[in-house]
Structures are given as structure tokens and as C-alpha cells.
Design an enzyme around this catalytic site. Sequence first.
Site, PDB file in Angstrom:
ATOM      1  CB  SER A  21      -1.033   0.099   1.106  1.00  0.00           C
ATOM      2  OG  SER A  21      -0.166   0.119   2.353  1.00  0.00           O
ATOM      3  CB  THR A  25       0.257   0.398  -4.276  1.00  0.00           C
ATOM      4  OG1 THR A  25       0.181  -0.203  -2.974  1.00  0.00           O
ATOM      5  CG2 THR A  25       0.304   1.765  -4.245  1.00  0.00           C
ATOM      6  CE1 TYR A  26      -3.812  -1.521   0.802  1.00  0.00           C
ATOM      7  CE2 TYR A  26      -2.876  -2.826  -0.850  1.00  0.00           C
ATOM      8  CZ  TYR A  26      -3.149  -2.731   0.224  1.00  0.00           C
ATOM      9  OH  TYR A  26      -2.601  -3.453   1.386  1.00  0.00           O
ATOM     10  N   GLY A  57       5.562  -2.170   1.408  1.00  0.00           N
ATOM     11  CA  GLY A  57       5.737  -3.493   0.670  1.00  0.00           C
ATOM     12  C   GLY A  57       6.936  -3.521  -0.592  1.00  0.00           C
ATOM     13  CB  ALA A  58       6.890  -5.400  -3.726  1.00  0.00           C
ATOM     14  CB  ALA A  59       5.487  -0.016  -3.760  1.00  0.00           C
TER      15      ALA A  59
END
EC number: 4.1.1.11
Length: 126
Positions: free
Chosen positions: A25, A57-58, A73-75
Amino acid sequence: MHAIMLKAKLHRAEVTHAVLDYEGSCAIDGDWLDLSGIREYEQIQIYNVDNGERFTTYAIRAENGSKMISVNGAAAHKAKVGDRVIICAYAHYSEAELASHKPRMLYMAPGNQLSHTSEAIPIQVA
């Protein structure tokens, strides 16, 4: 017919946190979510002005008044603290809705200070 249009934009916000070991996110100052109309858990696109990365993402809510933009996260591999990003949300609009649609745009100054808001982008001149 429906058209996908810009719903909201945070222009040149600075990443304040990049947390790899978070669930995912992008945490956004709750005041900015409210002002822009971006909803918690809504899909957003993030465009990194500094490195050219573009990712989906969100949104999740960060503390009101925190000026937080936390890429999680991955972002977190795609943005680092201090990077300038453009965060956009898009929505589907019917022909009837298009007649009155205006996106909500927040423009950020250094230090994630809200500079101004707008409902239109000026015409680009050569």
C-alpha cells in the site's frame, strides 16, 4: 459509453517513508485523502518524478496532519525517502457525469506543504 478519467491527484508529494516489510500500500495523510476524495483501499497509480518508476498500489490512511507519504511493501523498491511522486486515482464516468466532472488536485510544495488545490490543469503552451 464510459470513460476512465482522472479523479484525484497529489502532485509532487515527497515520500516520507519507504517500508519494505509492511503489508503493501501507500499511506497518505488522512487530511489529503479527505481533501482529494481518494478513498481508503482505492487503487492508485504512483509516478516517481525522480527515477521514472510507475506502479500501482492502493491507498491507506495515515494520521491526519502527518504529511506522510509512505510507500510500503514491494513498492518500497520503487521509491525512496525524499523522492517526489505524483499520486493519481482514476474512475469510470458515464457520458452524463462527464459534463460536470472536475478532478480534485492537490499541489505540494517542499516539505509536503499543501501549496494549492485545483480542478483544472492549465493549457500547455509551446
